[in-house]
Write an enzyme that holds these catalytic residues in place. Structure first.
Site, mmCIF file in Angstrom:
data_model
loop_
_atom_site.group_PDB
_atom_site.id
_atom_site.type_symbol
_atom_site.label_atom_id
_atom_site.label_comp_id
_atom_site.label_asym_id
_atom_site.label_seq_id
_atom_site.Cartn_x
_atom_site.Cartn_y
_atom_site.Cartn_z
ATOM 1 N N GLU A 407 0.806 -1.214 0.000
ATOM 2 C CA GLU A 407 0.000 0.000 0.000
ATOM 3 C C GLU A 407 0.843 1.270 0.000
ATOM 4 O O GLU A 407 0.505 2.265 -0.649
ATOM 5 C CB GLU A 407 -0.942 0.005 1.209
ATOM 6 N N PHE A 430 -9.265 -2.526 1.737
ATOM 7 C CA PHE A 430 -10.099 -2.217 2.901
ATOM 8 C C PHE A 430 -9.510 -0.973 3.551
ATOM 9 O O PHE A 430 -8.287 -0.822 3.605
ATOM 10 C CB PHE A 430 -10.113 -3.370 3.913
ATOM 11 N N ASP A 432 -9.084 -0.330 6.477
ATOM 12 C CA ASP A 432 -8.183 -0.747 7.560
ATOM 13 C C ASP A 432 -6.735 -0.817 7.090
ATOM 14 O O ASP A 432 -5.810 -0.561 7.857
ATOM 15 C CB ASP A 432 -8.597 -2.126 8.086
ATOM 16 N N HIS A 474 -11.195 -5.628 9.278
ATOM 17 C CA HIS A 474 -11.900 -5.332 8.030
ATOM 18 C C HIS A 474 -13.181 -4.551 8.286
ATOM 19 O O HIS A 474 -14.065 -4.523 7.440
ATOM 20 C CB HIS A 474 -12.255 -6.633 7.288
#
Length: 667
Positions: A407, A430, A432, A474
């Site tokens: 990410e 997600f 999160d 999640h």
């Protein structure tokens, strides 16, 4: 006749086919930053600059790499790469003004030293966190590749920075996508005071390239001819055959990490050994022996450089100190954006929230060929929620890009795309998982325009929220992490119509936008949505119901919980759907409270530190005299989000909404 010298040259210089003129150009290019640095050290001792990161002894790397690059190609230097800036011929007074915090610098006094970029010279400066610039280089190179431009991007890091996860993520992405990036490691022996023996356990950092299927080279970083000729040859080849290459430049840091730290931790013998390998003194002796350089030529060259330094310092000194302007400071947090309303057409179709987002994405990509969407499993698979299903067939794999699970590097690559003229959309699988990309979001995207007027034209889509039995990792609704960070915009729609129009505007907006999409609403909420492209304003709430007894302020799933509760009990309420959390529509909130006298703030988030905590404080400051009851916050429990259905139900604020509303009305 040239002046002869008997001084020993410690390098095997190979001029190949370089002309005498080129040899002298390289010498002057190295001498310039050296003389500037010597002057800066004097000014530092005089208190005329606040800090200095010396690159003395490493000039050959910056100068050699920059000279081998084309002026239109991007370079991402660090704080010991003054030679990059001087070789690109940035006016010295602007550099000096930057270091003095003057307005004619590059950051309007908002950042120091080399923490800046300039599109005029195709330089993108570092941030203190070191690693993010590596992934940014990936994005810049990707934009070049998508446009079929034969261009190379060079990015610098130190040996210490190679221990950061961003280094490994950036190399992996560059290799998988075969991006034309030169990853330049300046291995100068120490990360502040920590020697290389305590930083990594391999013989050469260049060996790490093998694990990424990447070509690598070890270069003597103090030998200007080896640096220049090797990088020039590689750059020419990479332009024809795009690929990443890892370069390890062996060198040494002759002064402290910054001047205040000193060098007492370095063994004296080591300093003496590397002093003999000074890149400028050795190259000077070599040129003297070739009779390309004379002491007279050197003296004239040095005199001209010193004269330029003095002249430009005078210009910087004569500039007035920055006078703080509150309006300017607040305005410059965001890049200018004039909202253009595109009204919805009359043709509609009943769509779920997920369908509206998918259609909005597709129409935005159709309108702008420079838009690229990236994320895990978003291509042929269509994303874990199938929002990008069919996008590969419509737009191709170049614009709809599956990414490795990294990410941080993908947020950074999105920033690089923006720097190089593309619009980037990233799907955080997600919300999160944003923790893995948190640093570049809050420290690079958010601060870029404020620091050096570079818009971070990036949208990060954030599937979020509980109510689907997905457990602690999640189910978070983590918008408050980002509303706290100046420079980010945060959008959180509750309905398909809003989601489609707000997403269109988010993509048009040149600022970084976190676009939250509640997973529990994806397939449970339907609405008639205009089929054609339209926009809605960011920063404007909507009043869904009007009443006189209480104001309910909420967003996301909370909107639907409030609607359900108002159907079950008879309450005359203003129901405000915020839609956007940053910027926040305080006018709509305050106007309603001044009418009703009571306010309930509903959020799915935990209470402490939530968005509603700040809104509560704002109401207390601006509407206190209009309140007929204490402000009531209704929030989820201060625990992680549990998995089991009965535990999740207990956790969510929805369970406490009706009783809280009744208590507030009865107050």
């Amino acid at each position: 006749m040239a002046t002869k010298t008997t001084a020993k040259v410690h390098f095997d210089y190979d001029r190949t086919s370089l002309t005498d003129e080129m040899l002298l150009q390289l010498y002057k290019a190295m001498l310039t930053p050296r003389l500037i640095e010597e002057k800066m050290l004097i000014l530092l001792r005089q208190g005329k600059i606040s800090k200095w990161f010396a690159g003395i002894g490493q000039e050959a790397i910056s100068v050699g790499v920059t000279t081998a690059m084309r002026p239109e190609e991007y370079i991402l230097p660090m704080h010991r790469n003054l030679g990059v800036f001087t070789t690109r011929e940035i006016p010295l007074y602007r550099l000096f003004a930057q270091w003095q915090g003057k307005a004619s610098g590059f950051t309007k006094g908002r950042d120091r030293s080399f923490h800046f970029g300039t599109q005029e010279y195709n330089i993108v400066g570092m941030i203190s966190h070191l690693g993010p610039q590596l992934g940014v280089a990936d994005g810049i190179a990707l934009a070049h590749k998508l446009r079929n431009e034969k261009a190379v991007t060079a990015v610098f890091t130190g040996e210490g920075g190679t221990s950061e996860g961003d280094f490994h993520e950036a190399l992996n992405v560059a290799s998988v996508w075969q991006l034309p990036v030169l990853f330049c490691i300046e291995n100068n022996g120490y990360g502040l005071s920590t020697p290389t023996s305590e930083q990594y356990n391999c013989e050469n950092l260049a060996d790490r390239a093998l694990g990424y299927g990447m070509e690598s080279h070890i270069i003597d970083g103090n030998n200007i001819l080896e640096v220049y000729t090797t990088v020039q040859k590689l750059a020419e080849d990479i332009r024809k055959n795009p690929r990443p290459v890892l370069l390890e430049f062996k060198t040494f840091r002759m002064r402290g990490h910054e001047e205040a730290s000193g060098t007492k931790y370095v063994p004296k013998e080591l300093m003496e050994t590397w002093a003999k390998k000074d890149p400028i003194e050795n190259y000077k002796q070599y040129l003297l022996e070739l009779e390309v350089l004379t002491e007279a030529i050197h003296d004239e060259m040095a005199s001209q450089i010193k004269e330029e330094i003095t002249k430009n310092l005078d210009i910087a000194y004569s500039e007035e100190a920055i006078i703080p302007n509150l309006e300017t400071e607040l305005t410059d947090v965001y890049a200018p954006f004039t909202y253009s309303e595109i009204k919805a057409g009359t043709a509609t179709e009943e769509l779920r929230l997920i369908d509206a987002i998918s259609l909005g994405l597709k129409q935005s990509m159709e309108r702008n060929d420079d838009t690229v969407i990236m994320g895990q499993d978003i291509a042929e698979y269509g994303g874990v929620f199938k929002i990008t299903d069919g996008f590969v067939e419509a737009f191709g794999k170049e614009r709809v890009r599956n990414t490795p699970i990294c990410e941080s590097a993908i947020v950074e690559a999105a920033m690089g795309l923006a720097i190089n003229g593309k619009k980037a959309i990233m799907e955080m699988q997600f919300a999160d998982f944003a923790t893995s990309g948190f640093n570049p979001i809050v420290n690079y995207l958010a601060k870029s325009h404020y620091r050096w007027s570079q818009a971070a034209d990036v949208v990060v889509r954030m599937p979020c929220g509980a109510g689907v039995g997905a457990g602690p990792y999640h189910s978070q609704t983590n918008e408050a992490w980002f509303t706290h960070t100046p420079g980010l915009k945060v959008v959180y729609p509750a309905f398909p119509y809003d989601a489609k129009g707000l997403l269109a505007t988010a993509i048009e907006d040149p600022n970084p936008v976190l676009f939250f999409e509640h997973k529990a609403l994806y397939r449970s909420i339907r609405q008639d949505v205009p089929t054609e492209y339209y926009t809605l304003p960011i920063g404007k709430a909507v009043t869904l119901k009007e009443g006189n007894d209480v104001t309910i302020v909420t967003y996301g799933a909370g909107v639907h919980w409030a609607l359900e509760t108002l159907e079950e009990i008879t309450v005359s309420a203003d129901l405000i759907d915020l839609r956007t959390l940053q910027p926040l529509d305080t006018e709509t909130i305050f106007t309603s409270i001044k009418k009703t006298g009571k306010v309930l703030l509903l959020t799915e988030d935990s209470g402490f530190g939530s968005v509603m905590s700040d809104i509560s404080a704002m109401i207390s400051e601006d509407c206190f005299e209009f309140l007929d009851a204490p402000i009531r916050r209704v929030t989820s429990l201060d625990t992680p989000v549990p998995f089991a259905g009965q535990l999740e139900e207990q956790y969510l604020s929805r369970k406490r909404l009706e009783d809280s509303l009744k208590e507030l009305i009865a107050y």
